[in-house]
Design a protein around this motif. Structure first.
Motif, PDB file in Angstrom:
ATOM      1  N   ARG A 381       0.882  -1.074  -0.014  1.00  6.58           N
ATOM      2  CA  ARG A 381       0.170  -0.102   0.002  1.00  6.58           C
ATOM      3  C   ARG A 381       0.908   1.331  -0.036  1.00  6.58           C
ATOM      4  N   SER A 382       1.705   1.084   0.815  1.00 10.83           N
ATOM      5  CA  SER A 382       2.909   2.441   0.890  1.00 10.83           C
ATOM      6  C   SER A 382       3.633   2.606  -0.368  1.00 10.83           C
ATOM      7  N   CYS A 385       1.367   4.732  -2.821  1.00 15.03           N
ATOM      8  CA  CYS A 385       1.153   6.133  -2.395  1.00 15.03           C
ATOM      9  C   CYS A 385       2.315   7.048  -2.652  1.00 15.03           C
ATOM     10  N   THR A 391      -3.595   8.567  -4.453  1.00 15.60           N
ATOM     11  CA  THR A 391      -3.992   7.438  -3.504  1.00 15.60           C
ATOM     12  C   THR A 391      -4.141   7.950  -2.300  1.00 15.60           C
ATOM     13  N   ILE A 392      -3.005   8.805  -1.539  1.00 23.53           N
ATOM     14  CA  ILE A 392      -3.190   9.058  -0.303  1.00 23.53           C
ATOM     15  C   ILE A 392      -4.474   9.699   0.134  1.00 23.53           C
ATOM     16  N   TYR A 393      -4.896  10.459  -0.787  1.00 22.98           N
ATOM     17  CA  TYR A 393      -6.261  11.217  -0.509  1.00 22.98           C
ATOM     18  C   TYR A 393      -7.357  10.258  -0.600  1.00 22.98           C
ATOM     19  N   LEU A 395      -7.074   6.987   0.280  1.00 30.33           N
ATOM     20  CA  LEU A 395      -7.007   6.134   1.624  1.00 30.33           C
ATOM     21  C   LEU A 395      -7.617   7.126   2.788  1.00 30.33           C
ATOM     22  N   HIS A 396      -7.274   8.638   2.697  1.00 25.72           N
ATOM     23  CA  HIS A 396      -7.873   9.297   3.870  1.00 25.72           C
ATOM     24  C   HIS A 396      -9.234   9.355   4.003  1.00 25.72           C
ATOM     25  N   THR A 397      -9.989   9.145   2.673  1.00 26.81           N
ATOM     26  CA  THR A 397     -11.450   9.135   2.751  1.00 26.81           C
ATOM     27  C   THR A 397     -11.792   7.593   3.214  1.00 26.81           C
ATOM     28  N   GLU A 399     -10.509   5.949   5.474  1.00 28.16           N
ATOM     29  CA  GLU A 399     -10.176   5.786   6.893  1.00 28.16           C
ATOM     30  C   GLU A 399     -11.382   6.553   7.665  1.00 28.16           C
ATOM     31  N   GLN A 400     -11.732   7.635   6.940  1.00 29.42           N
ATOM     32  CA  GLN A 400     -12.710   8.368   7.560  1.00 29.42           C
ATOM     33  C   GLN A 400     -13.994   7.719   7.555  1.00 29.42           C
ATOM     34  N   ARG A 404     -11.338  -0.061   7.477  1.00 25.31           N
ATOM     35  CA  ARG A 404     -10.321  -0.932   8.317  1.00 25.31           C
ATOM     36  C   ARG A 404     -11.392  -1.425   9.406  1.00 25.31           C
TER      37      ARG A 404
END
Length: 424
Positions: A381-382, A385, A391-393, A395-397, A399-400, A404
């Protein structure tokens, strides 16, 4: 001498060494004593392995070579001081292995059973008319050991008769995987109460019936692939037909080995297996646990039989319910995620058919890379990014939205439900 005879004798040293190691690996000495080898199937196994190693001999040539080696062994035993020039080429490199094969006795023989031996008379027949030619009848467990060697060899056409009680998707996926190996359609039989799902098995050349008792009486290994609430009535129905030769494999969520064993005759061999739907395309994840009377070789046999279905692992029964939540139900979780990926693309303006096609390929590619790279998912995953990238944008969504935690809870809920079914 004709051409065939020349080919039979024209072996190099390395080829002969490999041949003997294969015979030794097949454990001839434990099963029937090297001097009495007549069973054609053992030579067929050796032939497959020799061919895989790049040596193209016929089964008859392998048998002929074995006769020559046995003759050399007896000759050296009668006249140990023979000059090296009179011995078979490379004999000094073969001697140790030949002695290991020819002089190691079956444990029952050492205990005094069948102790007659005649080292001076080499066998001159390697036909397949008889399984074992002992001066007295062969002990039952010896014949079973020989059969197990033949059945477990992945290169050998399996003579194991396999039955399925239940004809749903899981049974069909397992059957397809088994047939993609060396099992023959003629050695598989399936039963189901209706004909609705039997047609696709018939297309594979598999025999079908509506009688569960017929399947069990005919089979050596039986997969019971029915809904959890049907396991008890099915096992009760077939119980009187289950014998010592049978291996019963239960494929039902939540049904414990203790329950299965309680419903079968005493000392029955039972195994609990949990596959998942991708067995249909030979990409399944399968976990099994052995019952109290199932031996290690029963597990080896099952693993060998199912290896074309996908990843096959063995573990304690406590892991089976977890596997059900992780992989059995997890397939549906992945489908939901793939559906959501595609719908996100549709929302942004991509045609639906194309979006779903790309989503499925994305899931497939990501899974294959994860499996074959051996890397932790977080590492891969890293690697996708980049600082400030798309991708990090995204993933942030996720997580919000609690992806997970929701996924972990989904596996937990499915596992607990599998345990609840077991308690019922």
């Amino acid at each position: 001498m004709d051409d065939l005879g020349i080919k039979k004798q024209n072996w190099d040293v390395k080829e002969t060494e490999l041949f003997l190691e294969i015979l030794k690996d097949l454990d001839m000495k434990k099963c029937l004593d090297g001097r009495k080898v007549r069973n054609n199937k053992l030579f067929k196994v050796a032939h497959r392995r020799m061919t895989a190693a790049g040596y193209h001999r016929t089964v008859d040539q392998l048998k002929f070579r074995w006769k020559l080696l046995k003759s050399a062994y007896y000759k050296c035993k009668r006249e140990p001081n023979l000059p090296a020039t009179t011995k078979i080429q490379g004999w000094w490199r073969y001697e140790k292995t030949m002695i290991a094969i020819m002089e190691s006795r079956h444990p029952l023989l050492e205990a005094g059973v069948n102790s007659v031996r005649n080292d001076e008379v080499p066998e001159d027949s390697d036909g397949e008319a008889s399984m074992l030619h002992w001066p007295q009848p062969c002990p039952d467990n010896t014949a079973q050991n020989l059969g197990l060697i033949i059945k477990m060899d992945p290169e050998m056409d399996s003579q194991l008769k396999i039955g399925f009680i239940g004809a749903g998707n899981m049974a069909f996926g397992i059957a397809k995987g088994i047939l993609s190996g060396n099992a023959l359609p003629a050695n598989i039989k399936v039963s189901a109460p209706s004909s609705r799902n039997l047609g696709r098995f018939q297309e594979l050349g598999v025999a079908v019936t509506h009688s569960n008792e017929e399947v069990v009486s005919w089979s050596d290994l039986v997969f019971v692939v029915v809904k959890s609430h049907l396991v008890a009535p099915v096992l009760t129905e077939i119980s009187e037909h289950v014998t010592e030769r049978h291996i019963i494999v239960s494929v039902a969520a939540g049904v414990t080995l203790a329950t299965v064993e309680e419903l079968l005759p005493e000392n029955s061999v039972a195994i609990r297996l949990m596959p998942n739907l991708p067995c249909l395309v030979q990409e399944g994840a399968l976990l099994f646990a052995r019952g109290s009377h199932a031996k290690q070789e029963d597990g080896v046999l099952l693993r060998s039989l199912l290896h074309r279905c996908g990843l096959v692992e063995e573990g304690p029964e406590a892991w089976i319910d977890i596997h059900t939540g992780l992989s059995g139900s997890g397939v549906a979780f992945v489908y939901l995620f793939a559906e959501a990926l595609a719908e996100g693309a549709v929302k942004m303006g991509m045609p639906s058919a194309l979006a779903h096609s790309i989503a499925s390929q994305t899931v497939l590619g990501a899974g294959k890379l994860l499996r074959e790279s051996g890397k932790h998912p977080a590492q891969l995953r890293s690697e996708v990014c980049t600082p400030g990238g798309t991708t990090i944008y995204g993933l942030h969504t996720l997580e919000q939205g609690g992806l997970r935690a929701a996924t972990m809870s989904a596996v937990e809920s499915a596992t607990e439900r599998a345990r609840e079914l077991g308690r019922k």
